[in-house]
Design a protein around this motif. Structure first.
Motif, short mmCIF file in Angstrom:
data_model
loop_
_atom_site.label_atom_id
_atom_site.label_comp_id
_atom_site.label_asym_id
_atom_site.label_seq_id
_atom_site.Cartn_x
_atom_site.Cartn_y
_atom_site.Cartn_z
N ASN A 1 0.67 -1.25 -0.04
CA ASN A 1 0.37 -0.07 0.13
C ASN A 1 0.40 1.56 -0.24
O ASN A 1 0.27 2.60 0.00
N VAL A 2 2.16 1.30 0.21
CA VAL A 2 2.53 2.58 0.76
C VAL A 2 3.83 2.62 -0.77
O VAL A 2 4.19 3.32 -1.25
N HIS A 3 4.76 1.62 -0.78
CA HIS A 3 5.77 1.36 -2.17
C HIS A 3 5.35 0.27 -3.34
O HIS A 3 4.62 -0.75 -3.36
N PRO A 4 5.92 1.05 -4.41
CA PRO A 4 6.09 -0.10 -5.94
C PRO A 4 6.31 -1.76 -5.24
O PRO A 4 7.84 -1.90 -4.87
N THR A 5 5.94 -2.13 -6.43
CA THR A 5 6.39 -3.99 -6.02
C THR A 5 6.73 -3.77 -7.10
O THR A 5 6.62 -3.26 -8.50
N VAL A 6 7.39 -5.02 -7.11
CA VAL A 6 8.75 -5.58 -8.10
C VAL A 6 7.87 -6.56 -8.98
O VAL A 6 7.87 -5.91 -10.48
#
Length: 237
Positions: free
Chosen positions: A78-83
């Motif tokens: 919910n906070v950072h972009p994922t791979v």
């Protein structure tokens, strides 16, 4: 497998879209036009064409990603972009990262949809090598090499398995090293160097088992593992 499911899985369209394509006669199975969307396909034997284009079905995919910093090794966050946001063209494969790299760690990360493969590769009892390149604050010396070989204590009372530490270069207040570990504890490499009072300033995974990160991949780029690489990963897995 149902014909409509196979086509949707291969990215031809949604299930409702491919049903329409099938009913309109766009699909051939073994040189016969099939207009039943629930037609059963033997994925190992049947030859399927959509609009005269061969459909190649694969149950599993295995990707090599050169992970950049700033991305979480997860399917959702919910906070950072994922791979997974770096992976394009594989939307129907339910991909996930095999293992993890810290958000600020770069390098080799396998992306797949093969859960059994992931479990066997990540199992600590399998003793699979993972190789990291790191920049260290402080001068790493032979005593540190021997400490890593004997097993570094991280957290409270946990001693890591023996690891191979190689000094690549040093100057007055920093070092470049390579370390080979066979575990995957949370922040393990960083904690090992913290334990000897020489924190990591940069970390990159360069190899998993015998497979090295493709140096032609820029940060954020990926490619499929080739047949030899897949065979090497599965060897005695």
């Amino acid at each position: 497998m149902r014909l409509d499911k196979l086509l949707a899985h291969c990215g031809i369209g949604t299930r409702s879209e491919v049903k329409k394509y099938i009913r309109k006669g766009y699909v051939c199975v073994n040189e016969q036009i099939i207009k039943k969307d629930d037609y059963k396909i033997d994925v190992e034997k049947d030859v399927v064409y959509f609009d005269n284009e061969l459909i190649e079905y694969r149950q599993y995919v295995y990707l090599m990603l050169n992970k950049p910093a700033g991305y979480i090794s997860a399917t959702k966050d919910n906070v950072h972009p994922t791979v997974l946001e770096l992976i394009e063209g594989y939307d129907n494969y339910d991909l996930f990262p095999v293992g993890r790299l810290d958000i600020d760690t770069e390098g080799f990360l396998i992306i797949s949809n093969d859960g059994d493969f992931a479990h066997r590769l990540l199992a600590p009892s399998r003793n699979h090598d993972k190789v990291y390149y790191a920049k260290i604050e402080g001068v790493v010396d032979q005593y540190d090499v021997e400490t890593f070989y004997k097993g570094v204590e991280i957290d409270t009372g946990y001693v890591c398995k023996s690891s191979k530490l190689t000094i690549l270069s040093t100057d007055e207040d920093s070092s470049e090293i390579e370390v080979v570990i066979q575990e995957g504890k949370f922040h393990q490499v960083k904690k090992m160097f913290d334990a000897i009072g020489k924190p990591v300033t940069y970390l990159k995974r360069t190899q998993i088992r015998s497979i090295e990160l493709d140096q032609s991949l820029e940060l954020g780029e990926f490619r499929e593992l080739d047949e030899q690489e897949i065979n090497d990963l599965f060897d005695e897995l």
